[in-house]
Design a protein around this motif. Structure first.
Motif, mmCIF file in Angstrom:
data_model
loop_
_atom_site.group_PDB
_atom_site.id
_atom_site.type_symbol
_atom_site.label_atom_id
_atom_site.label_comp_id
_atom_site.label_asym_id
_atom_site.label_seq_id
_atom_site.Cartn_x
_atom_site.Cartn_y
_atom_site.Cartn_z
ATOM 1 N N ASP A 39 2.496 28.407 93.516
ATOM 2 C CA ASP A 39 2.190 30.112 94.447
ATOM 3 C C ASP A 39 0.586 29.284 95.747
ATOM 4 N N ASP A 40 -0.245 28.643 95.347
ATOM 5 C CA ASP A 40 -1.924 28.155 95.728
ATOM 6 C C ASP A 40 -1.054 27.285 97.143
ATOM 7 N N LYS A 42 2.294 27.254 98.254
ATOM 8 C CA LYS A 42 2.773 28.232 99.014
ATOM 9 C C LYS A 42 1.946 28.914 100.803
ATOM 10 N N ARG A 43 1.427 29.487 99.269
ATOM 11 C CA ARG A 43 -0.074 30.521 100.075
ATOM 12 C C ARG A 43 -0.549 29.761 101.407
ATOM 13 N N ASP A 44 -1.554 28.472 100.728
ATOM 14 C CA ASP A 44 -2.078 27.626 102.027
ATOM 15 C C ASP A 44 -1.067 27.292 103.321
ATOM 16 N N ALA A 46 1.641 28.584 104.156
ATOM 17 C CA ALA A 46 2.121 29.892 105.222
ATOM 18 C C ALA A 46 0.872 30.247 105.948
ATOM 19 N N ALA A 47 -0.589 29.840 105.745
ATOM 20 C CA ALA A 47 -1.409 30.108 106.118
ATOM 21 C C ALA A 47 -1.569 29.071 107.051
#
Length: 150
Positions: A39-40, A42-44, A46-47
């Protein structure tokens, strides 16, 4: 008196040092570094993608704006050149017509490429940009050739 002062100083320092808690990992509640999760990542990612896309869009918009200005200036220069060639004699006029025709083809090509950039997505516009830059260079060269001759 000296011993009392020293004892108070040492106890004060120990109390102060003991009162500052060590930072803990909020997820694990320990001092050990946290593990990176999917999740970390994916989040990074995406950002990063969002930031890259925004930058690409800004770059695209700046190029489109600059190209429109350059094409407008080129149009005015082509019109001036067209007016200069109106009074040429027949031999020179035939050569001039050919140069102006070539110039017009290059101008249309540059305009088509500009339209391609405007309609391209922010992710894909850099591929189109190379073609646009090449078309612009060809247009400038054709104009320079025509200008030098007349």
């Amino acid at each position: 008196m000296g011993r009392l002062f020293f004892a108070l100083l040492v106890s004060g320092l120990l109390t102060t040092i003991g009162c500052n808690p060590k930072p803990t990992n909020s997820r694990l509640g320990s001092d050990e570094p946290s593990a990176v999760t999917v999740d970390d990542v994916k989040r990074d990612a995406a950002a990063a993608l969002e930031t890259t896309t925004a930058y690409s869009q800004q770059s695209k918009d700046e190029l489109v704006k600059a190209m429109k200005v350059q094409l407008s200036i080129m149009d005015a220069n082509i019109e001036k050149l067209r007016l200069k060639g109106q009074g040429l004699a027949s031999d020179a006029k035939a050569n001039w017509d050919q140069k102006m025709s070539e110039l017009e083809v290059k101008r249309k090509s540059a305009n088509v490429k500009l339209t391609e950039i405007e309609s391209s997505t922010a992710e894909a516009w850099s591929d189109v940009e190379r073609g646009t830059q090449a078309a612009w260079e060809e247009l400038k060269q054709a104009f320079q050739n025509a200008s030098n001759e007349f």
